[in-house]
Design an enzyme around this catalytic site. Structure first.
Site, mmCIF file in Angstrom:
data_model
loop_
_atom_site.group_PDB
_atom_site.id
_atom_site.type_symbol
_atom_site.label_atom_id
_atom_site.label_comp_id
_atom_site.label_asym_id
_atom_site.label_seq_id
_atom_site.Cartn_x
_atom_site.Cartn_y
_atom_site.Cartn_z
ATOM 1 N N ARG A 116 0.668 -1.421 0.093
ATOM 2 C CA ARG A 116 0.065 0.106 -0.039
ATOM 3 C C ARG A 116 0.846 1.363 0.217
ATOM 4 N NH1 ARG A 116 -3.504 -3.347 3.145
ATOM 5 N NH2 ARG A 116 -5.328 -3.983 1.635
ATOM 6 N N LYS A 222 8.156 23.262 -13.568
ATOM 7 C CA LYS A 222 7.365 21.751 -13.148
ATOM 8 C C LYS A 222 6.969 21.862 -11.563
ATOM 9 C CE LYS A 222 5.870 17.387 -14.006
ATOM 10 N NZ LYS A 222 6.216 16.057 -14.888
ATOM 11 N N GLU A 232 -3.761 17.248 -11.444
ATOM 12 C CA GLU A 232 -4.224 17.910 -12.967
ATOM 13 C C GLU A 232 -5.806 17.866 -13.226
ATOM 14 O OE1 GLU A 232 -1.856 15.797 -16.145
ATOM 15 O OE2 GLU A 232 -3.697 15.818 -17.632
ATOM 16 N N HIS A 247 1.422 11.655 -28.438
ATOM 17 C CA HIS A 247 0.971 10.460 -28.097
ATOM 18 C C HIS A 247 0.278 9.549 -29.025
ATOM 19 C CE1 HIS A 247 0.613 11.457 -23.284
ATOM 20 N NE2 HIS A 247 1.995 10.945 -23.630
ATOM 21 N N HIS A 260 9.414 8.878 -26.832
ATOM 22 C CA HIS A 260 8.457 9.802 -26.364
ATOM 23 C C HIS A 260 8.975 11.048 -26.777
ATOM 24 C CE1 HIS A 260 5.481 11.508 -23.794
ATOM 25 N NE2 HIS A 260 6.185 12.050 -23.040
HETATM 26 P P1 NAD Z 1 14.038 5.522 -21.278
HETATM 27 O O1 NAD Z 1 13.776 5.527 -19.646
HETATM 28 O O2 NAD Z 1 13.716 4.408 -22.236
HETATM 29 O O3 NAD Z 1 15.617 5.790 -21.515
HETATM 30 C C1 NAD Z 1 16.207 5.749 -22.980
HETATM 31 C C2 NAD Z 1 17.275 5.102 -23.351
HETATM 32 O O4 NAD Z 1 18.452 6.002 -22.679
HETATM 33 C C3 NAD Z 1 17.273 3.641 -22.441
HETATM 34 O O5 NAD Z 1 17.821 2.973 -23.454
HETATM 35 C C4 NAD Z 1 18.419 3.666 -21.409
HETATM 36 O O6 NAD Z 1 18.776 2.667 -21.326
HETATM 37 C C5 NAD Z 1 19.207 4.783 -21.687
HETATM 38 N N1 NAD Z 1 19.901 5.763 -20.569
HETATM 39 C C6 NAD Z 1 19.141 6.192 -19.616
HETATM 40 N N2 NAD Z 1 20.103 6.969 -19.069
HETATM 41 C C7 NAD Z 1 21.311 6.889 -19.701
HETATM 42 C C8 NAD Z 1 22.473 7.523 -19.515
HETATM 43 N N3 NAD Z 1 22.883 8.223 -18.607
HETATM 44 N N4 NAD Z 1 23.499 7.188 -20.462
HETATM 45 C C9 NAD Z 1 23.369 6.234 -21.553
HETATM 46 N N5 NAD Z 1 22.064 5.443 -21.848
HETATM 47 C C10 NAD Z 1 21.282 6.078 -20.611
HETATM 48 O O7 NAD Z 1 13.343 6.980 -22.223
HETATM 49 P P2 NAD Z 1 13.179 8.308 -21.564
HETATM 50 O O8 NAD Z 1 12.838 9.246 -22.626
HETATM 51 O O9 NAD Z 1 14.136 8.635 -20.522
HETATM 52 O O10 NAD Z 1 11.547 8.325 -20.784
HETATM 53 C C11 NAD Z 1 10.488 8.093 -21.611
HETATM 54 C C12 NAD Z 1 9.418 7.361 -20.753
HETATM 55 O O11 NAD Z 1 9.014 8.604 -19.817
HETATM 56 C C13 NAD Z 1 8.251 7.165 -21.480
HETATM 57 O O12 NAD Z 1 7.625 5.908 -21.109
HETATM 58 C C14 NAD Z 1 7.201 8.304 -21.003
HETATM 59 O O13 NAD Z 1 5.943 7.957 -21.093
HETATM 60 C C15 NAD Z 1 7.635 8.661 -19.755
HETATM 61 N N6 NAD Z 1 7.360 9.950 -19.060
HETATM 62 C C16 NAD Z 1 6.721 10.134 -17.867
HETATM 63 C C17 NAD Z 1 6.634 11.458 -17.586
HETATM 64 C C18 NAD Z 1 5.852 11.386 -16.086
HETATM 65 O O14 NAD Z 1 5.501 12.703 -15.488
HETATM 66 N N7 NAD Z 1 5.803 10.408 -15.254
HETATM 67 C C19 NAD Z 1 6.723 12.448 -18.258
HETATM 68 C C20 NAD Z 1 7.351 12.405 -19.508
HETATM 69 C C21 NAD Z 1 7.587 11.089 -19.937
HETATM 70 N N1 GLY Z 2 4.480 15.186 -18.020
HETATM 71 C C1 GLY Z 2 3.351 15.647 -17.774
HETATM 72 C C2 GLY Z 2 3.113 15.883 -16.276
HETATM 73 O O1 GLY Z 2 3.777 15.341 -15.480
HETATM 74 O O2 GLY Z 2 1.933 16.172 -16.009
#
Ligand code: NAD
Ligand code: GLY
Length: 352
Positions: A116, A222, A232, A247, A260
């Protein structure tokens, strides 16, 4: 170390920004019975050792995920929670997410529902995660039918950003992160948009002072937005500028073609054109945003049929009464939410 506070009644926390911070992080954490460091194989190979350097090994367990968006699934959540239980983690244990947005979203979601809810810390290692996904408490995983459908609002106890980790990030992922960075300028801070325009080369070359400035300003924005509207209900929707198209592009290509951030960059481009077409912004401001997006080096052309794109948009979480919600630029540092029917959206996209 730079610190930004995020002000949320009993759930406030700090975002710390510094280079070469990893090895110090364990010394900065509140004690816990035990820790699960959730990471992916790539990030572990690069940074696992540095993080563990000053951490007594009997207190910390590594849980490794494969790399990539496909790991954001309920199956992963079940596997991770099972491992946490096997490792003897209790309600007084805690999670540390080390990696990009994928790791952060999965780890945060697991922490939010394990027994939880237990504490968790974000240690983001991609630009996208450092400026966006690690802050604000959105966690979750995808269903085969849609992205981020299962999730929670669950704030971390702290965010530790080691800017040095960006030195190993592939260029493609650095550019992806710029989607969310430019978004902040468009939705909130016109001066910052100008700064990005005049410092794009420094950013892409990871010039230390500039990249720190960028990360700090994005986290400040942010933090301000989330503090005013954590769940939100209103204001936080502005963080979705560029995301309705983004998206939909990701989904239409089954999350395999675009990251993304790439989809958000193209989404910002298309939604800016839409805003100009319906008279929300003038041509000069429109071109300013379009030029900035293109300065990242992203190819904004896409081959997805528009009907397909609209079908994906009809599943957008912001929609109301079968109208598609778009957060469009409507002035310098300002946005408006515009609802369009399927036919209106299609007609507008065809005009661009
Ligand atoms: P990711 O987490 O897939 O990372 C991208 C790639 O970079 C991966 O292959 C990872 O292994 C590699 N990597 C990470 N750090 C590294 C480093 N320092 N050096 C070398 N390689 C490295 O992608 P992302 O772009 O970080 O995140 C995308 C995700 O985030 C999506 O799923 C998206 O929906 C989510 N997201 C969430 C929010 C939120 O508010 N929670 C906001 C925006 C995006
Ligand atoms: N990335 C959108 C949010 O965090 O609200």
């Amino acid at each position: 170390m730079e610190t930004i506070s995020i002000d949320l009644d009993n759930k406030g926390y700090s975002i710390h920004i510094e280079s070469n911070l990893l090895a110090r992080i364990p010394t900065l954490l509140d004690p816990a019975d035990s820790w699960a460091v959730i990471t992916d194989e790539m990030v572990n190979s690069l940074y696992g050792q540095s993080l563990l350097e000053n951490w007594p090994s009997d207190l910390v367990h590594m849980i490794m995920l494969p790399v990539g968006e496909a790991v954001k699934s309920l199956q992963t959540v079940e596997e991770v929670a099972g491992k946490m239980l096997e490792l003897g983690m209790t309600r007084h244990s805690a999670v540390l997410a080390l990696g990009g947005g994928v790791v952060g979203d999965v780890a945060g979601f697991c922490a939010s529902i394990y027994m939880r809810g237990i504490r968790y810390i974000q240690v983001p290692t991609t630009l996208l995660a450092q400026v966006d996904s690690s802050v604000g408490g959105k966690t979750g995983v995808n269903l085969p039918q849609g992205k981020n459908i299962m999730g929670s609002f669950y704030q971390p106890q702290g965010v530790f950003i080691d800017t040095q980790t960006l030195s190993t990030l592939p260029k493609r992922h650095l550019i992806s992160g710029m989607g969310e960075v430019i978004k902040y300028g468009v939705i909130y801070d016109y001066e910052f948009l100008g700064y990005l325009g005049s410092h794009m080369a420094d950013i892409l070359n990871l010039e230390e002072a500039v990249i720190k400035n960028v990360i700090r300003r994005c986290c400040e924005i942010k933090a301000e937005v989330v503090a005013k509207d954590e769940k939100e209900q209103g204001l936080r929707k502005i963080l979705n500028c560029g995301h309705t198209v983004g998206h939909a592009l990701e989904a239409a290509r089954k999350y395999r073609q675009y990251t993304h951030g790439e989809a958000v960059l193209i989404g910002l481009y298309v939604e800016t054109l839409m805003a100009e077409k319906i008279g929300l912004i003038d041509e000069d401001y429109c071109n300013e945003i379009l030029d900035l997006v293109q300065k990242t080096g992203i190819d904004v052309k896409f081959e997805v049929p528009l009907e397909r794109l609209i079908r994906s948009m009809l599943k957008d979480k912001k929609n109301r009464a079968r109208r598609v919600s778009f957060i469009l630029p409507s002035g310098k540092g300002e946005t408006s939410e515009v609802f369009l029917t399927e036919q209106e959206a299609l007609g507008l996209l065809r005009m661009l």
